[in-house]
Every structure is written in structure tokens, then in C-alpha cells.
Design an enzyme around this catalytic site. Structure first.
Site, mmCIF file in Angstrom:
data_model
loop_
_atom_site.group_PDB
_atom_site.id
_atom_site.type_symbol
_atom_site.label_atom_id
_atom_site.label_comp_id
_atom_site.label_asym_id
_atom_site.label_seq_id
_atom_site.Cartn_x
_atom_site.Cartn_y
_atom_site.Cartn_z
ATOM 1 C CB CYS A 141 -0.919 -0.023 1.222
ATOM 2 S SG CYS A 141 -1.913 1.466 1.367
ATOM 3 C CB CYS B 26 -0.604 2.550 4.051
ATOM 4 S SG CYS B 26 -2.058 1.823 3.337
ATOM 5 C CG ASP B 27 3.194 1.297 4.370
ATOM 6 O OD1 ASP B 27 2.727 1.769 5.419
ATOM 7 O OD2 ASP B 27 3.015 0.113 4.012
#
Ligand code: NAP
Length: 305
Positions: free
Chosen positions: A132, A135-136
Site C-alpha cells: 500500500c 499507507c507507507d
């Protein structure tokens, strides 16, 4: 007894919840372990009708949730652990708690598929391997990273990562992208993205502290191995349906996608059990089609005896 339980809280589950709630069915929704579903991990959604400027994926699905709650949907942040759906009364368990329902809508979505190469699971979750970018990605500011895949997700993730990263290697196993033309062109014209085609990952390498330091890829035509130094590897090779809990009850194909009965996109083989979204649909897999399937399932559920 509940009139309808909806399992899942992405676009399909929330689409179903909005329609069930407005039909006066007082739906009970179980969100699963990722409330809001996969869309919460997407950055800008540019193709959901009604948003000419695009809309953040998290915001979009959260607005659907608010809309469902406004009409009376009850939303429980819990995962379903066991079901018994073959009888007239459907049983749904969340750990110790058990619920009875007349009707069930399954909208459990799908999860990212991983490559399974050496180093991937060891470095997953904070050590350099992620599924992701939204997300990261910000953790890789100023670093070199790689993305594996050739679909819309891979192209989108690669583009998104150029906001933070110095360079992105887009590794794809063929020389043609599966991604839509616009997404592929956007990636190919981005000066920070370099494509590594006809190549599959062989191993993700760790440094002495146990963090990603690179990836070894194999050219499928020449067989030549190449090491690409990078601090992050983002895997974007598609998804698998989250349907394990329904195995043995609802009819599925060998990959675990729930099979809709002929003549309907959302009826399962069981009476009063419906399905919507990515856990059944492997063709369209869009936010708008998932929401529409949720709507269809809700209308059939509200009309059935
Ligand atoms: P996808 O379209 O199934 O693409 C998966 C990619 O990963 C393919 O290029 C595939 O290669 C490759 N792949 C699969 N298994 C692999 C393996 N073991 N090793 C290496 N490569 C592998 O999945 P997706 O990109 O996640 O997209 C899913 C759906 O969501 C699509 O309908 C897409 O349009 C949609 N989506 C839309 C947006 C958007 O519009 N904003 C964003 C993301 C996703 P091959 O091409 O060789 O099969």
C-alpha cells in the site's frame, strides 16, 4: 432477529447499507478488519461519477458510511469469524457473539496478493515491503523504491510514490501493461519512473539490520538476474477474495470468488444470501460497480419474502 446483516464495509457494503437502511430494513453492518475496505488505501479516485476534481478514497467511503448511518444503519467494527447460511435463519458469529438474520449480504472484498518470493514476508510491514503506497509511501521520502505489477494499481502506486521518492523502478513480467491507457501513459511519462519489463522478482534482499536493501529480478526472456538497489518494494499484483469464512456453504470458483447465479449479478446459490463487490466480481472491480452491486443486492433483499 435481524432483518438483514451486511458483512463488509467498502463501497459494496456501504452501497448495500444505504439502500437497506432507506428501505427500512434497519441493517446491521460488520466492517471486518479494514473498515471502509480497500478504497481507504487508495489516494485520489478520479473515476467515481460526480467528482470531476477527483476524491480521496478514504473520504469517499467514509462519506458513504455517514450516509448509511444517517438512514439508520448500525455499524459494528468487528470481523465475522463463522457463518451458517444454508438454513432459513442465517447465523453470523463475531467471536463470542452470535447473531440471527433473515437475510445476509456478503460484501467482504479482496486483499492484496503477494508474490511469495524469498524475503517478502520477512520484510513485510515496516521493513521495506508494502502492499500500500498510500499507507507507507511517505516513509520512503528521498529513497529509491520498486513497484511490482503492470496493472492500474501498480501504475497508480508508482506515480503516487514519485511524490516522495527519488526514483521508482516499475517491474512488470511482460512488455505490455495491463493498466488502462491513461494510467500506463502517466507512469511511462513520469521522469522519476523507470520500467523494468519482462522481469519477475526472485528475492527481496535485507541489509544487516533486517531492512530492505534491494531486489533481485530475473529477465524472463534472457534468464539474466539483476540486482536493483532500493529501500522499499511495493507489491501491486492484484487481489484475492476474502471469502474463506464462507467456504463450503456459498458456491465459489477455485480462486474463492463467489459465483453469482445465472440471471443475477448478486444472488448466491443460497436463498436470501446475496453478494456484492470485489469478492464476487473479477471483471470490473471498480468503486462505482461495487457500490452498484451493493444497491442491487439491497433491492433484491428488501423485495424478497
Ligand atoms: P490487475 O489488473 O489484476 O493487475 C495485476 C498485475 O500484476 C498484472 O499486470 C499482472 O501481470 C501482475 N501480476 C499478477 N501476478 C503476478 C506475479 N505473481 N508476479 C508478478 N506480476 C504479477 O490488478 P490491479 O492493478 O490491482 O487492478 C485491479 C482492478 O482495480 C482493475 O480492474 C483496475 O482497473 C482497478 N483499479 C483501478 C484504479 C483506478 O482507476 N484509479 C486503480 C487501481 C486499480 P499480467 O499483466 O502479466 O497478468
Amino acid at each position: 432477529m435481524e432483518e438483514v446483516i451486511i458483512i463488509g464495509s467498502g463501497c459494496a457494503g456501504m452501497g448495500a447499507a444505504i439502500y437497506c437502511a432507506r428501505a427500512g430494513m434497519n441493517p446491521l453492518v460488520f466492517t471486518g478488519s479494514q473498515p471502509g475496505g480497500l478504497l481507504t488505501t487508495t489516494s485520489d479516485v478520479e473515476n467515481f461519477p460526480g467528482f470531476p476534481e477527483g476524491v480521496n478514497g478514504f473520504e469517499l467511503v467514509w462519506k458513504m458510511r455517514e450516509q448509511a448511518e444517517k438512514f439508520g444503519a448500525r455499524i459494528e467494527d468487528a470481523s465475522v469469524t463463522k457463518v451458517e447460511l444454508t438454513g432459513g435463519i442465517k447465523k453470523v458469529e463475531c467471536g463470542e457473539k452470535s447473531f440471527d438474520a433473515a437475510k445476509v449480504i456478503i460484501a467482504v472484498g479482496s486483499s492484496p496478493r503477494m508474490t511469495g518470493v524469498k524475503g517478502e514476508s520477512e520484510l513485510y510491514g515496516g521493513r521495506g515491503v508494502s502492499a500500500c503506497a498510500t499507507c507507507d509511501g511517505a516513509f520512503y521520502k528521498g529513497k529509491d523504491v520498486a513497484v511490482i505489477g503492470g496493472g492500474d494499481s501498480a501504475c497508480e502506486e508508482a506515480n503516487f510514490l514519485t511524490r516522495f521518492c527519488s526514483s521508482v523502478k516499475l517491474i512488470h513480467r511482460r512488455d505490455q501493461f495491463r493498466a488502462s491507457k491513461i494510467m500506463a501513459e502517466r507512469a511511462l511519462s513520469n521522469p522519476k519512473i523507470e520500467t523494468v519489463l519482462d522481469s519477475v522478482p526472485e528475492e527481496i534482499l535485507a541489509d544487516e539490520k533486517g531492512f530492505c536493501r534491494g531486489i533481485i529480478v530475473k529477465n524472463v526472456k534472457s534468464g539474466i538476474l539483476k540486482e536493483i538497489p532500493c529501500k522499499g518494494v511495493f507489491v501491486a499484483i492484484g487481489h484475492k477474495p476474502n471469502t474463506d469464512v464462507f467456504k463450503g456453504q456459498v458456491e465459489m470458483d477455485p480462486e474463492g470468488y463467489i459465483i453469482p447465479q445465472s440471471g443475477s449479478l448478486v444472488k448466491t446459490n443460497l436463498d436470501n444470501v446475496y453478494v456484492a463487490g470485489d469478492c464476487s466480481d473479477k471483471t470490473y472491480r471498480q468503486a462505482v460497480t461495487a457500490a452498484a452491486m451493493g444497491c442491487m443486492a439491497a433491492i433484491l433483499a428488501s423485495n424478497s419474502k
